[in-house]
Design a protein around this motif. Structure first.
Motif, PDB file in Angstrom:
ATOM      1  N   ASN A 320       0.827  -1.214   0.000  1.00 50.53           N
ATOM      2  CA  ASN A 320       0.000   0.000   0.000  1.00 50.53           C
ATOM      3  C   ASN A 320       0.858   1.260   0.000  1.00 50.53           C
ATOM      4  O   ASN A 320       0.526   2.259  -0.656  1.00 50.53           O
ATOM      5  N   ALA A 321       1.956   1.207   0.750  1.00 49.15           N
ATOM      6  CA  ALA A 321       2.846   2.378   0.807  1.00 49.15           C
ATOM      7  C   ALA A 321       3.487   2.637  -0.558  1.00 49.15           C
ATOM      8  O   ALA A 321       3.619   3.788  -0.996  1.00 49.15           O
ATOM      9  N   ASN A 375       4.331  -0.498  10.989  1.00 52.17           N
ATOM     10  CA  ASN A 375       3.761   0.619  10.236  1.00 52.17           C
ATOM     11  C   ASN A 375       4.775   1.725   9.955  1.00 52.17           C
ATOM     12  O   ASN A 375       4.542   2.578   9.090  1.00 52.17           O
ATOM     13  N   THR A 376       5.892   1.719  10.664  1.00 51.17           N
ATOM     14  CA  THR A 376       6.932   2.721  10.390  1.00 51.17           C
ATOM     15  C   THR A 376       7.534   2.502   9.010  1.00 51.17           C
ATOM     16  O   THR A 376       8.163   3.412   8.445  1.00 51.17           O
ATOM     17  N   PHE A 377       7.305   1.322   8.442  1.00 50.53           N
ATOM     18  CA  PHE A 377       7.800   1.072   7.093  1.00 50.53           C
ATOM     19  C   PHE A 377       7.062   1.909   6.049  1.00 50.53           C
ATOM     20  O   PHE A 377       7.548   2.086   4.932  1.00 50.53           O
ATOM     21  N   VAL A 378       5.901   2.431   6.409  1.00 52.05           N
ATOM     22  CA  VAL A 378       5.243   3.412   5.549  1.00 52.05           C
ATOM     23  C   VAL A 378       6.133   4.648   5.444  1.00 52.05           C
ATOM     24  O   VAL A 378       6.311   5.231   4.370  1.00 52.05           O
ATOM     25  N   LEU A 379       6.709   5.049   6.575  1.00 52.53           N
ATOM     26  CA  LEU A 379       7.624   6.187   6.601  1.00 52.53           C
ATOM     27  C   LEU A 379       8.847   5.909   5.741  1.00 52.53           C
ATOM     28  O   LEU A 379       9.278   6.760   4.955  1.00 52.53           O
ATOM     29  N   LYS A 430      -5.382   2.798  17.832  1.00 50.66           N
ATOM     30  CA  LYS A 430      -5.652   3.117  16.428  1.00 50.66           C
ATOM     31  C   LYS A 430      -4.396   3.171  15.567  1.00 50.66           C
ATOM     32  O   LYS A 430      -4.421   3.685  14.456  1.00 50.66           O
ATOM     33  N   ILE A 431      -3.301   2.613  16.072  1.00 54.34           N
ATOM     34  CA  ILE A 431      -2.038   2.762  15.339  1.00 54.34           C
ATOM     35  C   ILE A 431      -2.017   1.952  14.048  1.00 54.34           C
ATOM     36  O   ILE A 431      -1.138   2.151  13.216  1.00 54.34           O
ATOM     37  N   ASN A 432      -2.983   1.043  13.863  1.00 51.71           N
ATOM     38  CA  ASN A 432      -3.018   0.264  12.627  1.00 51.71           C
ATOM     39  C   ASN A 432      -4.034   0.792  11.617  1.00 51.71           C
ATOM     40  O   ASN A 432      -4.245   0.181  10.577  1.00 51.71           O
ATOM     41  N   SER A 433      -4.664   1.902  11.931  1.00 55.41           N
ATOM     42  CA  SER A 433      -5.703   2.422  11.048  1.00 55.41           C
ATOM     43  C   SER A 433      -5.106   3.036   9.789  1.00 55.41           C
ATOM     44  O   SER A 433      -3.947   3.457   9.758  1.00 55.41           O
ATOM     45  N   ASP A 434      -5.924   3.100   8.740  1.00 54.50           N
ATOM     46  CA  ASP A 434      -5.481   3.745   7.503  1.00 54.50           C
ATOM     47  C   ASP A 434      -5.195   5.222   7.727  1.00 54.50           C
ATOM     48  O   ASP A 434      -4.304   5.793   7.080  1.00 54.50           O
ATOM     49  N   GLN A 435      -5.935   5.843   8.637  1.00 58.05           N
ATOM     50  CA  GLN A 435      -5.722   7.260   8.940  1.00 58.05           C
ATOM     51  C   GLN A 435      -4.319   7.474   9.518  1.00 58.05           C
ATOM     52  O   GLN A 435      -3.624   8.426   9.151  1.00 58.05           O
ATOM     53  N   THR A 436      -3.907   6.549  10.400  1.00 61.87           N
ATOM     54  CA  THR A 436      -2.573   6.666  10.993  1.00 61.87           C
ATOM     55  C   THR A 436      -1.492   6.481   9.933  1.00 61.87           C
ATOM     56  O   THR A 436      -0.497   7.221   9.910  1.00 61.87           O
ATOM     57  N   LYS A 437      -1.680   5.533   9.045  1.00 63.94           N
ATOM     58  CA  LYS A 437      -0.693   5.316   7.978  1.00 63.94           C
ATOM     59  C   LYS A 437      -0.600   6.553   7.079  1.00 63.94           C
ATOM     60  O   LYS A 437       0.479   6.906   6.594  1.00 63.94           O
TER      61      LYS A 437
END
Length: 461
Positions: A320-321, A375-379, A430-437
């Motif tokens: 997704n990222a 999720n930091t891998f989005v960063l 909520k750290i896994n939400s799409d909003q957080t990503k």
């Protein structure tokens, strides 16, 4: 061909069928050849063996093709079509394709090569064309034995129902079928309704299902796959392939109970399904990165990321990222993005071994820092994209540590990345939400903009 020769070949084949029928493997191979190459219906040859009088109904070209198929499988000179037909006619017959699939389906319906579990259920397979033919002529959708329908209320108060169809699923199936990549999986389920007006007979000795009559034949499961087949055939009516089909002879109550049981079982993790299919370019790129970088064995192919099993992120997070940043569109993009991300992650993991190397290190760091959270891998993907856009695919590797060292990953309220992910400690769940990503990606974009200037948005190509 003269009438005498036609009579001779029909007589020869009729006499040969008894011997051929003793070899079930050869029978199946002949049927498969007639189906896959010449588009004859599945079970065509076996039906001829059982009813050799139907040879009289075949056209000359069909008799030639029949001999070609038998000779190819059994490989005996006596079956050579040249014994009866000229070289020119045999050569022309090689281009023949059966075209009688649209003939009406009449009772009794006979299905060959079935495997039976009991007197009321069996399994076989049908070609895409046969699936279409059955849907158009016999099979119906019964809401009483299906998932909840989509209901629409008209202005006059009348309620209409239509099957609940997920268009993206149908599109995906049709795409796989059109590309020849669809792998037949669970069988579609057809219920020949047992209501006193049906005659359903399984001949186990001859591996045949005979439906003498039926008032209803309902699609109980597999409607999306059937719809995908129909959509693919609209574009190419000659597509090759098949679906497994299980026929049941249940009452309405039993059919409903079956569907309830069928949908109570656990299904594959959706991230795992996505990994297995790998339909989109970002999915393929993740697979490429996994095989070409130090992320090998570190990507979870299900939603849960098990650090004890040496996993540090998952397939969906990365895919997704990549989609939301690089937005790859072509094969060239795939090669280039894979190169960029493989370089980035190799350098990142090697630069912070206490955070990424060794399960014990990963676990201890994870307790106090967000640096190795999945999720930091989005960063990281966002930063890699920024470096690529500003410096090209061979960007200076030391810029990676320069950026990462500037970020406060401490897992405590009042610290930069922690407050971003938890809204100042108020949204831990909520750290896994799409909003957080999305917030993580925006955070990375701001860092890049502050350090190197804004990125001009465009595709990789």
């Amino acid at each position: 061909m003269s009438e005498t020769k036609e009579l001779n070949v029909v007589e020869f084949l009729t006499n040969s069928f008894e011997e051929i029928s003793k070899d079930r493997k050869a029978m199946t191979e002949i049927d498969d050849l007639l189906f896959t190459v010449y588009k004859f219906p599945i079970g065509f040859f076996q039906e001829l063996v059982v009813n050799p009088e139907k040879l009289d109904e075949l056209e000359e070209v069909e008799l030639i093709v029949l001999l070609i198929a038998i000779n190819k499988v059994i490989n005996l000179e006596m079956y050579s079509p040249y014994n009866y037909f000229s070289e020119n006619k045999v050569k022309k017959s090689l281009k023949y394709r059966y075209s009688k699939q649209e003939e009406p389906l009449n009772f009794p319906l006979i299905y060959e090569d079935i495997t039976a579990g009991s007197d009321v259920d069996c399994i076989t397979y049908l070609s895409y064309q046969e699936i279409k033919r059955h849907v158009e002529q016999l099979w119906t959708y019964n809401f009483a034995t299906q998932r909840l329908p989509v209901e629409t209320v008209k202005k006059n108060g009348e309620i209409t129902k239509k099957p609940k169809l997920f268009k993206n699923s149908v599109k995906e199936i049709a795409q796989l079928i059109s590309e020849g990549r669809f792998k037949p999986d669970a069988p579609i389920v057809i219920n020949v309704m047992r209501n006193g007006e049906d005659e359903f007979y399984i001949d186990k000795d001859n591996h045949r299902l005979i439906i003498e009559k039926a008032t209803e034949q309902n699609i109980v499961d597999g409607f999306h796959r059937i719809s995908g087949v129909l959509a693919a055939l609209e574009k190419d009516p000659d597509l090759e392939g098949y679906l497994y089909v299980t026929f049941r002879n249940y009452t309405l109550e039993e059919a409903s109970e079956f569907l309830g049981q069928h949908n109570s079982f656990n299904v594959y993790d959706r991230t795992h399904v996505r990994f297995l299919k790998a339909l989109e370019l970002p999915d393929k790129i993740v697979k490429d990165i996994e095989s070409k970088s130090d992320l090998r064995g570190r990507i979870a192919y299900k939603t849960a990321v098990e650090r004890k099993k040496n996993k540090i992120t998952n397939f969906a997070v990365l895919s997704n990222a990549i989609r939301d940043t690089f937005n790859p569109q072509t094969g060239k993009d795939r090669i280039e993005v894979t190169y960029v991300l493989a370089r980035f992650f190799d350098y990142l993991l090697g630069s912070y071994p206490e955070a990424f190397i060794g399960t014990k290190n990963v676990e201890e760091t994870w307790k106090k820092s967000w640096i190795n959270h999945h999720n930091t891998f989005v960063l990281y993907v966002t930063l890699a994209y920024g470096l690529y856009k500003h410096f090209g695919k061979d960007f200076p590797l030391d810029e990676i540590t320069k950026i990462v060292d500037s970020i406060d990953f401490t897992k405590e309220n009042g610290h930069q990345f922690n407050d971003l992910l938890t809204d100042g400690g108020t949204a831990q769940g909520k750290i896994n939400s799409d909003q957080t990503k999305r917030k993580i990606r925006q955070f990375g974009e701001k860092i890049i903009a502050d350090m190197y200037g804004a990125i001009k948005e465009e595709n990789v190509s």
